[in-house]
Design an enzyme around this catalytic site. Structure first.
Site, mmCIF file in Angstrom:
data_model
loop_
_atom_site.group_PDB
_atom_site.id
_atom_site.type_symbol
_atom_site.label_atom_id
_atom_site.label_comp_id
_atom_site.label_asym_id
_atom_site.label_seq_id
_atom_site.Cartn_x
_atom_site.Cartn_y
_atom_site.Cartn_z
ATOM 1 N N PRO A 275 0.835 -1.204 0.000
ATOM 2 C CA PRO A 275 0.000 0.000 0.000
ATOM 3 C C PRO A 275 0.871 1.255 0.000
ATOM 4 O O PRO A 275 1.896 1.301 0.677
ATOM 5 C CB PRO A 275 -0.782 -0.110 1.318
ATOM 6 C CG PRO A 275 0.055 -0.989 2.198
ATOM 7 C CD PRO A 275 0.777 -1.937 1.279
ATOM 8 N N CYS A 341 2.420 29.125 -16.762
ATOM 9 C CA CYS A 341 1.942 29.624 -18.056
ATOM 10 C C CYS A 341 1.541 28.497 -18.993
ATOM 11 O O CYS A 341 1.219 28.741 -20.143
ATOM 12 C CB CYS A 341 3.010 30.492 -18.705
ATOM 13 S SG CYS A 341 3.235 32.001 -17.769
ATOM 14 N N ASP A 342 1.600 27.265 -18.505
ATOM 15 C CA ASP A 342 1.245 26.128 -19.351
ATOM 16 C C ASP A 342 -0.266 25.938 -19.343
ATOM 17 O O ASP A 342 -0.873 25.858 -18.266
ATOM 18 C CB ASP A 342 1.946 24.875 -18.820
ATOM 19 C CG ASP A 342 1.964 23.765 -19.847
ATOM 20 O OD1 ASP A 342 0.934 23.576 -20.538
ATOM 21 O OD2 ASP A 342 2.990 23.101 -19.962
HETATM 22 C C1 LIG Z 1 2.528 2.646 -7.030
HETATM 23 C C2 LIG Z 1 2.703 1.231 -6.639
HETATM 24 C C3 LIG Z 1 2.214 0.776 -5.425
HETATM 25 C C4 LIG Z 1 1.365 1.621 -4.498
HETATM 26 O O1 LIG Z 1 0.126 1.882 -5.052
HETATM 27 P P1 LIG Z 1 -1.026 2.625 -4.188
HETATM 28 O O2 LIG Z 1 -2.142 2.718 -5.141
HETATM 29 O O3 LIG Z 1 -0.468 3.936 -3.786
HETATM 30 O O4 LIG Z 1 -1.324 1.763 -3.030
HETATM 31 C C5 LIG Z 1 2.472 -0.539 -5.061
HETATM 32 N N1 LIG Z 1 3.191 -1.346 -5.878
HETATM 33 C C6 LIG Z 1 3.682 -0.940 -7.067
HETATM 34 C C7 LIG Z 1 4.466 -1.891 -7.892
HETATM 35 C C8 LIG Z 1 3.445 0.359 -7.495
HETATM 36 O O5 LIG Z 1 3.919 0.752 -8.669
#
Ligand SMILES: *Cc1c(COP(=O)(O)O)cnc(C)c1O
Length: 390
Positions: A275, A341-342
């Site tokens: 997570p 400015c984008d």
């Molecule tokens: C970004 C990512 C996460 C975390 O994803 P969340 O949606 O922020 O929980 C976990 N594993 C991998 C491989 C990722 O690229």
């Protein structure tokens, strides 16, 4: 045969959205922080909320080890809080790895889950003691194996991202029909193909995605065993949602789905998750300020001192934050834009905000601790947001 969904069996989950109260940073902390002054946008983080979210995740899925996805918020103070709780970590680059090294984290447990990387980055990571590498193609498997023959490699599979506000499929992930070939190559090379991983999409509001992906993973474990490989890892990735503008299935509801799906997994398979957003979003408010308002024809425009380049990129891509202000005027549609400015630096169209918004008003984004400061650049000379702690 597919099992009936736990959600269908249990009447209390008939409506499985918003079943649990979700935290947010106490606004009194924001008021206090503003008394210290304001010179640029800032993220205000309460580390206790990060601790609580970590513990809640663990309680919802007791068999699942937690590896924080560092990219969601790589502030060293955030990483330290999670390390002290006992979390593991997931990285995608040498710089993220260096951060963990500088904090004294046990690198042998770090998962390098970015499934395609430069050969030099694999060499660097292996030289620093990383042993866990994700991959999703025969080419990357050969690359990792050539550089780090003793690496423990785990296969990233493609999986449905239906109902995820920030889909991550398409770019990465082996298709089911390619799995046999990959297993054959791993067996031939003598590579330590030890597990499977997936990502259901970030801010995933559909708990069934985890069930579908875990079922696919189990089928792959069967194929691996048939070729003499011994699977020991199921990495269920990230994607666990937080309460922004839309209702979510709470982590307890997702936990029920995951726990049921992994209940019949062999003991030798350890289960972990990565997570990112879930652990850090709720712990912070993002605070910025109005620099100008105008009418263009029928349209009201409000310009902020930060935008898609300064930390609010996700709101240009459909992720809906709640927005708070100190004004009490009638809600009317505004176009909300950043200061650069984008012309792509427009955050929201027809967002309902008080009609009496004015220059120097503060704008508050609750639950914004993930993927805000992490995305910020100082394009066009605007400063990076500050990160403060309560
Ligand atoms: C970004 C990512 C996460 C975390 O994803 P969340 O949606 O922020 O929980 C976990 N594993 C991998 C491989 C990722 O690229």
């Amino acid at each position: 045969m597919t099992k009936p969904s736990a959600l269908n069996q249990r009447p209390e989950f008939e409506n499985y959205f918003d079943t649990h109260p979700e935290p947010r940073l106490d606004f009194a902390h924001v008021r206090r922080a503003l008394q210290d002054g304001y010179d640029r946008p800032f993220l205000l983080i309460d580390p206790q909320i990060i601790r609580n979210k970590y513990r809640r995740f663990l309680a919802a899925m007791p068999r699942v080890r937690t590896h924080y996805a560092v990219k969601a918020n790589p502030d060293p103070r955030v990483v330290r809080v999670l390390a002290a709780e006992g979390a593991g970590f997931e990285v995608a680059s040498p710089a993220e790895l260096d951060l963990l090294i500088s904090l004294g984290i046990d690198i042998s447990e770090v998962h390098y889950s970015n499934p395609v990387r430069a050969r030099q980055h694999i060499e660097y990571a292996a030289s620093k003691g990383v042993v866990w590498f994700a991959f999703d193609s025969v080419e990357e498997l050969r690359k990792v194996h050539a550089v780090a023959p003793h690496a423990k490699v785990y296969l990233r599979i493609d999986t449905p991202n239906i109902g995820s506000d920030w889909p991550l499929s398409g770019k990465f992930g082996t298709k089911m029909r390619e799995v046999d070939e990959i297993i054959d190559v791993a067996a031939e090379l003598g590579a330590d193909l030890c597990g499977v991983t997936f990502h259901v999409g970030s801010q995933c509001r559909n708990a069934e995605n985890w069930r579908v992906a875990i079922d696919s993973s189990k089928r792959i474990f069967g194929k691996m065993r048939a070729k003499g490989l011994e699977p020991t890892l199921l990495n269920i990735g990230g994607g666990f949602p937080v309460r922004l503008a839309k209702p979510i299935p709470s982590v307890e509801v997702i936990g029920d789905v995951v726990n049921e799906a992994i209940a019949d997994l062999e003991d030798e398979i350890s289960v972990m998750a990565e997570p990112g957003r879930y652990l850090v979003s709720d712990a912070a408010y993002f605070v910025c300020r109005v620099i100008g308002t105008t009418r263009r024809g029928d349209e009201r425009w409000v310009y902020l001192d930060t935008g898609m380049f300064g930390g609010l990129l996700e709101s240009t891509q459909g992720l809906q934050y709640q927005i708070e202000t100190d004004r009490g005027g009638q809600l009317v549609p505004w176009h909300v834009a950043g200061p650069t400015c984008d012309s792509v630096d427009v955050l929201l169209k027809d967002e309902m905000l008080p009609e009496d918004l004015q220059d120097d008003d503060f704008i508050y984004f609750p639950n914004a601790g993930a993927y805000t400061t992490a995305y910020a650049s100082n394009f066009n000379g605007f400063p990076l947001p500050d990160i403060r702690f309560v």
